[in-house]
Design a protein around this motif. Structure first.
Motif, mmCIF file in Angstrom:
data_model
loop_
_atom_site.group_PDB
_atom_site.id
_atom_site.type_symbol
_atom_site.label_atom_id
_atom_site.label_comp_id
_atom_site.label_asym_id
_atom_site.label_seq_id
_atom_site.Cartn_x
_atom_site.Cartn_y
_atom_site.Cartn_z
ATOM 1 N N MET A 100 0.837 -1.207 0.000
ATOM 2 C CA MET A 100 0.000 0.000 0.000
ATOM 3 C C MET A 100 0.872 1.257 0.000
ATOM 4 O O MET A 100 0.520 2.258 -0.606
ATOM 5 C CB MET A 100 -0.942 0.005 1.211
ATOM 6 N N ILE A 101 2.016 1.198 0.676
ATOM 7 C CA ILE A 101 2.928 2.345 0.720
ATOM 8 C C ILE A 101 3.691 2.494 -0.592
ATOM 9 O O ILE A 101 3.850 3.604 -1.098
ATOM 10 C CB ILE A 101 3.912 2.206 1.908
ATOM 11 N N THR A 102 4.141 1.396 -1.169
ATOM 12 C CA THR A 102 5.016 1.476 -2.341
ATOM 13 C C THR A 102 4.309 1.363 -3.685
ATOM 14 O O THR A 102 4.810 1.895 -4.675
ATOM 15 C CB THR A 102 6.104 0.378 -2.279
ATOM 16 N N VAL A 103 3.170 0.684 -3.750
ATOM 17 C CA VAL A 103 2.518 0.448 -5.045
ATOM 18 C C VAL A 103 1.233 1.258 -5.197
ATOM 19 O O VAL A 103 0.985 1.822 -6.259
ATOM 20 C CB VAL A 103 2.211 -1.066 -5.238
ATOM 21 N N PHE A 104 0.397 1.308 -4.183
ATOM 22 C CA PHE A 104 -0.895 1.988 -4.256
ATOM 23 C C PHE A 104 -0.696 3.436 -4.645
ATOM 24 O O PHE A 104 0.203 4.083 -4.148
ATOM 25 C CB PHE A 104 -1.609 1.886 -2.903
ATOM 26 N N PRO A 105 -1.456 4.023 -5.537
ATOM 27 C CA PRO A 105 -2.660 3.582 -6.222
ATOM 28 C C PRO A 105 -2.418 3.073 -7.634
ATOM 29 O O PRO A 105 -3.318 3.087 -8.457
ATOM 30 C CB PRO A 105 -3.508 4.842 -6.253
ATOM 31 N N LYS A 106 -1.202 2.615 -7.940
ATOM 32 C CA LYS A 106 -0.933 2.086 -9.276
ATOM 33 C C LYS A 106 -1.410 0.636 -9.368
ATOM 34 O O LYS A 106 -1.519 -0.058 -8.383
ATOM 35 C CB LYS A 106 0.562 2.173 -9.593
ATOM 36 N N TYR A 107 -1.641 0.181 -10.585
ATOM 37 C CA TYR A 107 -2.061 -1.188 -10.839
ATOM 38 C C TYR A 107 -0.962 -2.136 -10.402
ATOM 39 O O TYR A 107 0.194 -1.850 -10.647
ATOM 40 C CB TYR A 107 -2.366 -1.358 -12.337
ATOM 41 N N PRO A 108 -1.230 -3.215 -9.744
ATOM 42 C CA PRO A 108 -2.484 -3.885 -9.465
ATOM 43 C C PRO A 108 -3.159 -3.473 -8.158
ATOM 44 O O PRO A 108 -4.182 -4.029 -7.796
ATOM 45 C CB PRO A 108 -2.083 -5.354 -9.409
ATOM 46 N N MET A 109 -2.598 -2.510 -7.453
ATOM 47 C CA MET A 109 -3.196 -2.029 -6.208
ATOM 48 C C MET A 109 -3.959 -0.729 -6.503
ATOM 49 O O MET A 109 -3.812 0.264 -5.806
ATOM 50 C CB MET A 109 -2.114 -1.785 -5.152
ATOM 51 N N ALA A 110 -4.774 -0.743 -7.521
ATOM 52 C CA ALA A 110 -5.433 0.471 -8.009
ATOM 53 C C ALA A 110 -6.598 0.888 -7.124
ATOM 54 O O ALA A 110 -7.263 0.070 -6.495
ATOM 55 C CB ALA A 110 -5.911 0.255 -9.435
ATOM 56 N N TYR A 111 -6.829 2.186 -7.119
ATOM 57 C CA TYR A 111 -7.972 2.759 -6.416
ATOM 58 C C TYR A 111 -9.196 2.675 -7.319
ATOM 59 O O TYR A 111 -9.136 3.037 -8.498
ATOM 60 C CB TYR A 111 -7.688 4.217 -6.057
ATOM 61 N N VAL A 112 -10.300 2.197 -6.787
ATOM 62 C CA VAL A 112 -11.553 2.104 -7.537
ATOM 63 C C VAL A 112 -12.375 3.354 -7.223
ATOM 64 O O VAL A 112 -12.888 3.503 -6.114
ATOM 65 C CB VAL A 112 -12.338 0.826 -7.168
ATOM 66 N N GLU A 113 -12.456 4.257 -8.197
ATOM 67 C CA GLU A 113 -13.127 5.531 -7.957
ATOM 68 C C GLU A 113 -14.635 5.389 -7.765
ATOM 69 O O GLU A 113 -15.248 6.176 -7.067
ATOM 70 C CB GLU A 113 -12.816 6.496 -9.099
ATOM 71 N N ASP A 114 -15.217 4.402 -8.406
ATOM 72 C CA ASP A 114 -16.664 4.202 -8.306
ATOM 73 C C ASP A 114 -16.989 3.275 -7.118
ATOM 74 O O ASP A 114 -17.603 2.247 -7.272
ATOM 75 C CB ASP A 114 -17.193 3.606 -9.613
ATOM 76 N N ASN A 115 -16.548 3.683 -5.925
ATOM 77 C CA ASN A 115 -16.824 2.870 -4.740
ATOM 78 C C ASN A 115 -18.005 3.434 -3.969
ATOM 79 O O ASN A 115 -18.438 4.563 -4.199
ATOM 80 C CB ASN A 115 -15.569 2.756 -3.859
ATOM 81 N N LEU A 116 -18.535 2.658 -3.079
ATOM 82 C CA LEU A 116 -19.745 3.032 -2.346
ATOM 83 C C LEU A 116 -19.538 4.272 -1.492
ATOM 84 O O LEU A 116 -20.380 5.174 -1.487
ATOM 85 C CB LEU A 116 -20.210 1.864 -1.475
ATOM 86 N N ILE A 117 -18.432 4.371 -0.789
ATOM 87 C CA ILE A 117 -18.179 5.532 0.072
ATOM 88 C C ILE A 117 -18.092 6.806 -0.752
ATOM 89 O O ILE A 117 -18.682 7.828 -0.386
ATOM 90 C CB ILE A 117 -16.903 5.318 0.915
ATOM 91 N N ALA A 118 -17.390 6.764 -1.886
ATOM 92 C CA ALA A 118 -17.272 7.948 -2.753
ATOM 93 C C ALA A 118 -18.641 8.353 -3.289
ATOM 94 O O ALA A 118 -18.959 9.549 -3.345
ATOM 95 C CB ALA A 118 -16.308 7.670 -3.903
ATOM 96 N N ARG A 119 -19.452 7.374 -3.661
ATOM 97 C CA ARG A 119 -20.797 7.695 -4.163
ATOM 98 C C ARG A 119 -21.664 8.299 -3.067
ATOM 99 O O ARG A 119 -22.444 9.221 -3.323
ATOM 100 C CB ARG A 119 -21.470 6.453 -4.749
ATOM 101 N N LEU A 120 -21.540 7.805 -1.855
ATOM 102 C CA LEU A 120 -22.301 8.379 -0.735
ATOM 103 C C LEU A 120 -21.863 9.811 -0.444
ATOM 104 O O LEU A 120 -22.702 10.687 -0.201
ATOM 105 C CB LEU A 120 -22.152 7.505 0.515
ATOM 106 N N ILE A 121 -20.561 10.051 -0.479
ATOM 107 C CA ILE A 121 -20.060 11.407 -0.219
ATOM 108 C C ILE A 121 -20.516 12.360 -1.315
ATOM 109 O O ILE A 121 -20.932 13.486 -1.032
ATOM 110 C CB ILE A 121 -18.524 11.393 -0.090
ATOM 111 N N LYS A 122 -20.485 11.929 -2.562
ATOM 112 C CA LYS A 122 -20.973 12.758 -3.660
ATOM 113 C C LYS A 122 -22.458 13.030 -3.528
ATOM 114 O O LYS A 122 -22.939 14.109 -3.857
ATOM 115 C CB LYS A 122 -20.694 12.095 -5.025
ATOM 116 N N GLY A 123 -23.203 12.055 -3.033
ATOM 117 C CA GLY A 123 -24.642 12.217 -2.848
ATOM 118 C C GLY A 123 -24.983 13.181 -1.743
ATOM 119 O O GLY A 123 -26.007 13.872 -1.793
ATOM 120 N N ILE A 124 -24.131 13.273 -0.733
ATOM 121 C CA ILE A 124 -24.368 14.188 0.399
ATOM 122 C C ILE A 124 -24.084 15.613 0.013
ATOM 123 O O ILE A 124 -24.775 16.534 0.436
ATOM 124 C CB ILE A 124 -23.499 13.778 1.621
ATOM 125 N N LYS A 125 -23.075 15.833 -0.847
ATOM 126 C CA LYS A 125 -22.689 17.209 -1.240
ATOM 127 C C LYS A 125 -23.717 17.860 -2.096
ATOM 128 O O LYS A 125 -24.483 17.469 -2.795
ATOM 129 C CB LYS A 125 -21.349 17.196 -1.959
#
Length: 125
Positions: A100-125
């Motif tokens: 997580m320190i050395t590879v994230f957010p590059k592939y294969p430790m990629a960040y999934v932008e369409d995640n539930l928490i992000a969608r909830l935060i966008k919905g609250i704003k």
């Protein structure tokens, strides 16, 4: 016993329908879990492509190495099983944190932008 197996299978079906064979942790938080890409790593290990197996999740080698000692201690030396399992999990989490320190957010430790928490935060704003 039958009821618990039925409940377990029901939970698996719900996860499959809800997450479409994707990691629930990753779909909810957007970050990969310690076991993400393990299936891909196992596939490449079985294909004898050791470099790609390591690239996708190096923990696959730890699990292969610890499988028989864990199985043996589970069957014969129960008092050592928990210690060996704990050691395996601590090493696994150490590898995860390092990746997580050395590879994230590059592939294969990629960040999934369409995640539930992000969608909830966008919905609250």
């Amino acid at each position: 016993m039958k009821k618990s197996i039925t409940n377990f299978l029901l939970v698996i079906v719900i996860f499959v329908v809800f997450f479409m064979w994707q990691c629930p942790f990753e779909r909810i938080t957007g970050i990969p879990c310690p076991g993400c890409m393990m299936t891909t790593a196992a596939y490449y290990l079985l294909c004898l492509d050791f470099e790609k197996a390591f690239y996708f999740n190096p923990v696959i080698y730890l699990l292969v190495l610890m499988f028989f000692p864990l199985l043996y201690t589970y069957i014969k030396e129960r008092k050592w099983f928990k210690r060996l399992l704990t050691l395996t999990l601590v090493i696994w989490m150490g590898i995860y944190v390092y990746r997580m320190i050395t590879v994230f957010p590059k592939y294969p430790m990629a960040y999934v932008e369409d995640n539930l928490i992000a969608r909830l935060i966008k919905g609250i704003k």
